[in-house]
Design a protein around this motif. Structure first.
Motif, PDB file in Angstrom:
ATOM      1  N   ILE A 174      73.524  15.075  82.780  1.00 51.77           N
ATOM      2  CA  ILE A 174      73.701  14.254  84.177  1.00 51.77           C
ATOM      3  C   ILE A 174      73.782  15.184  85.087  1.00 51.77           C
ATOM      4  CG2 ILE A 174      74.119  11.897  85.160  1.00 51.77           C
ATOM      5  CD1 ILE A 174      75.362  11.067  81.934  1.00 51.77           C
ATOM      6  N   GLY A 175      72.815  14.941  85.939  1.00 52.28           N
ATOM      7  CA  GLY A 175      72.853  15.319  87.645  1.00 52.28           C
ATOM      8  C   GLY A 175      71.861  15.863  88.285  1.00 52.28           C
ATOM      9  N   LYS A 176      72.029  16.128  89.517  1.00 51.43           N
ATOM     10  CA  LYS A 176      70.804  16.993  90.363  1.00 51.43           C
ATOM     11  C   LYS A 176      70.057  18.231  89.519  1.00 51.43           C
ATOM     12  CE  LYS A 176      71.431  14.218  94.399  1.00 51.43           C
ATOM     13  NZ  LYS A 176      71.693  14.725  96.274  1.00 51.43           N
ATOM     14  N   SER A 177      68.840  18.752  89.301  1.00 50.55           N
ATOM     15  CA  SER A 177      68.612  19.551  88.959  1.00 50.55           C
ATOM     16  C   SER A 177      68.542  20.948  89.894  1.00 50.55           C
ATOM     17  CB  SER A 177      66.839  19.431  88.802  1.00 50.55           C
ATOM     18  OG  SER A 177      65.685  18.505  90.015  1.00 50.55           O
ATOM     19  N   THR A 178      68.978  20.271  90.886  1.00 45.86           N
ATOM     20  CA  THR A 178      68.933  21.335  92.223  1.00 45.86           C
ATOM     21  C   THR A 178      70.832  22.065  91.805  1.00 45.86           C
ATOM     22  OG1 THR A 178      70.133  20.153  93.764  1.00 45.86           O
ATOM     23  CG2 THR A 178      68.068  20.772  93.935  1.00 45.86           C
ATOM     24  N   ALA A 179      71.390  20.955  91.292  1.00 43.55           N
ATOM     25  CA  ALA A 179      72.794  21.866  90.785  1.00 43.55           C
ATOM     26  C   ALA A 179      72.579  23.149  89.863  1.00 43.55           C
ATOM     27  CB  ALA A 179      73.894  20.401  90.244  1.00 43.55           C
ATOM     28  N   LYS A 180      73.688  24.511  90.711  1.00 42.22           N
ATOM     29  CA  LYS A 180      73.357  25.843  90.112  1.00 42.22           C
ATOM     30  C   LYS A 180      74.290  25.449  88.483  1.00 42.22           C
ATOM     31  CE  LYS A 180      72.204  28.159  93.435  1.00 42.22           C
ATOM     32  NZ  LYS A 180      72.722  29.497  94.859  1.00 42.22           N
ATOM     33  N   LYS A 181      75.722  24.308  87.911  1.00 41.30           N
ATOM     34  CA  LYS A 181      75.939  24.831  86.918  1.00 41.30           C
ATOM     35  C   LYS A 181      76.488  23.400  86.275  1.00 41.30           C
ATOM     36  CE  LYS A 181      78.596  29.532  88.734  1.00 41.30           C
ATOM     37  NZ  LYS A 181      80.146  29.882  88.570  1.00 41.30           N
ATOM     38  N   THR A 182      77.069  23.955  85.119  1.00 41.37           N
ATOM     39  CA  THR A 182      77.572  22.123  84.222  1.00 41.37           C
ATOM     40  C   THR A 182      78.681  22.373  83.901  1.00 41.37           C
ATOM     41  OG1 THR A 182      74.707  22.650  84.207  1.00 41.37           O
ATOM     42  CG2 THR A 182      76.807  21.486  82.474  1.00 41.37           C
ATOM     43  N   LEU A 183      78.969  21.332  84.853  1.00 43.77           N
ATOM     44  CA  LEU A 183      80.556  21.237  83.618  1.00 43.77           C
ATOM     45  C   LEU A 183      80.526  20.153  82.732  1.00 43.77           C
ATOM     46  CD1 LEU A 183      83.986  21.303  84.624  1.00 43.77           C
ATOM     47  CD2 LEU A 183      83.522  18.778  85.419  1.00 43.77           C
ATOM     48  N   LYS A 184      81.311  20.893  81.474  1.00 47.05           N
ATOM     49  CA  LYS A 184      80.994  20.436  80.226  1.00 47.05           C
ATOM     50  C   LYS A 184      81.581  19.704  79.703  1.00 47.05           C
ATOM     51  CE  LYS A 184      78.527  22.514  76.726  1.00 47.05           C
ATOM     52  NZ  LYS A 184      78.135  23.086  75.357  1.00 47.05           N
ATOM     53  N   VAL A 185      82.437  18.167  79.389  1.00 46.78           N
ATOM     54  CA  VAL A 185      83.326  17.592  79.288  1.00 46.78           C
ATOM     55  C   VAL A 185      83.186  17.076  77.702  1.00 46.78           C
ATOM     56  CG1 VAL A 185      85.002  15.390  79.689  1.00 46.78           C
ATOM     57  CG2 VAL A 185      83.940  17.116  81.342  1.00 46.78           C
ATOM     58  N   TYR A 186      84.561  16.861  77.098  1.00 46.88           N
ATOM     59  CA  TYR A 186      84.586  16.788  75.457  1.00 46.88           C
ATOM     60  C   TYR A 186      85.485  15.995  75.746  1.00 46.88           C
ATOM     61  CZ  TYR A 186      82.815  21.194  73.981  1.00 46.88           C
ATOM     62  OH  TYR A 186      81.680  22.505  73.673  1.00 46.88           O
ATOM     63  N   GLU A 187      85.324  14.902  75.088  1.00 52.44           N
ATOM     64  CA  GLU A 187      85.713  13.233  75.365  1.00 52.44           C
ATOM     65  C   GLU A 187      85.931  11.988  73.933  1.00 52.44           C
ATOM     66  OE1 GLU A 187      86.477  11.583  79.244  1.00 52.44           O
ATOM     67  OE2 GLU A 187      84.505  10.917  78.229  1.00 52.44           O
ATOM     68  N   ASP A 188      86.350  12.291  73.708  1.00 52.81           N
ATOM     69  CA  ASP A 188      86.641  11.189  71.461  1.00 52.81           C
ATOM     70  C   ASP A 188      86.680   9.682  73.071  1.00 52.81           C
ATOM     71  OD1 ASP A 188      87.724   9.329  69.664  1.00 52.81           O
ATOM     72  OD2 ASP A 188      88.117  11.212  68.832  1.00 52.81           O
ATOM     73  N   PRO A 189      86.218   8.533  71.666  1.00 51.77           N
ATOM     74  CA  PRO A 189      86.097   7.747  72.707  1.00 51.77           C
ATOM     75  C   PRO A 189      87.746   6.614  72.439  1.00 51.77           C
ATOM     76  CG  PRO A 189      84.137   7.538  72.188  1.00 51.77           C
ATOM     77  CD  PRO A 189      84.452   9.365  71.585  1.00 51.77           C
ATOM     78  N   ARG A 190      88.350   6.361  71.680  1.00 46.10           N
ATOM     79  CA  ARG A 190      89.790   6.294  71.420  1.00 46.10           C
ATOM     80  C   ARG A 190      90.907   7.847  72.135  1.00 46.10           C
ATOM     81  NH1 ARG A 190      90.430   5.034  65.769  1.00 46.10           N
ATOM     82  NH2 ARG A 190      92.288   4.675  65.864  1.00 46.10           N
TER      83      ARG A 190
END
Length: 269
Positions: A87-103
């Motif tokens: 999710i985010g703007k296509s112009t953003a050069k980098k991506t922050l990957k976040v790992y989450e467990d709902p609980r």
């Protein structure tokens, strides 16, 4: 009394006794047959019951079963089985990957303190956000909440990126996020109740039907597998990765200052 009468009486008595013995023998035979038949039925019933119990015991759980089902990927996803959520703007050069467990309680802390900062950065185009859902907390107590909530997040993602982000924020909020020792997220009604606080999901019958029917259950398991098989060494949540490298040695970033410092350094690299 004559000898003849006496002999006749004895013969008649013996005949009556013989007849009574025959009748008793027949009755005993019938009783034995009934006992044998009843015992056979009982044995068959017991065997059937044991067989049914064995079948039920060996029957995979719903969540195990859906692993082999065809995945219905939500809208706004890409990649194998729709497990890439960026999710985010296509112009953003980098991506922050976040790992989450709902609980995950630490994920809830992160979302409550830093979540709004992350969203502001994504909205401004500073970087894109990639979500990876995990369900390992369910394994600790044989729960279902992480998997069920992840499936519901898939239903929200199918509505829109924004609905997904707002719903995720609501699930992790202090008001709605349950204690780790409870498994309230396994209850569809609870997940729908939380969703009704999100504008795009409030009384959204399509979303609610997807949650109740488990439309994205197989997707949730496929998404969870991406966490289990990740090549970046992430073993807990929340996990943060940029350019294939874990940030802050995998430690949770629970303050805005720490988050901005660590992510800022990664953006320069």
């Amino acid at each position: 009394m004559s000898k003849r009468n006496s002999a006749a009486a004895k013969t008649a008595a013996r005949e009556r006794l013989r007849a009574e013995r025959e009748r008793e023998a027949k009755r005993a035979k019938v009783r034995r047959q009934v006992i044998v038949a009843t015992s056979a039925v009982a044995v068959l019933a017991a065997a059937g019951g044991i067989g049914y119990a064995v079948v039920q015991a060996n029957k995979p759980s719903h969540w195990e079963a859906v692993k082999s089902e065809k995945v219905v990927a939500p809208a706004n996803t890409t990649g194998t089985d729709g497990t890439t959520v960026v999710i985010g703007k296509s112009t953003a050069k980098k991506t922050l990957k976040v790992y989450e467990d709902p609980r995950c309680p630490v994920c809830a802390q992160f979302e409550q303190t830093v979540g709004s900062t992350l969203k502001k950065d994504v909205d401004s185009g500073k970087y894109k956000f990639q979500y990876v859902g995990a369900t390992f907390i369910d394994n600790k107590d044989n729960g279902e909440g992480s998997k069920n909530a992840l499936s519901a997040l898939g239903a929200a993602l199918n509505v829109s990126d924004e609905a997904f982000l707002e719903y995720k924020t609501a699930l992790y909020s202090a008001k709605w996020h349950p204690d780790e020792t409870t498994d309230e997220f396994k209850d569809d009604a609870y997940l729908i109740k939380v969703a009704n606080t999100v504008t795009a999901l409030k009384n959204n019958t399509k979303f609610q039907d997807a949650v109740k029917k488990g439309t994205y259950d197989a997707w949730a398991m496929a998404m969870s597998k991406t966490f289990d098989s990740n090549k970046e060494g992430v073993t807990g949540t929340p996990g943060f990765v940029m350019d294939g490298k874990q940030l802050n040695n995998g430690s949770p970033l629970l303050t805005v200052a720490d988050f901005e410092r660590v992510v800022g350094e990664a953006l320069k690299g």
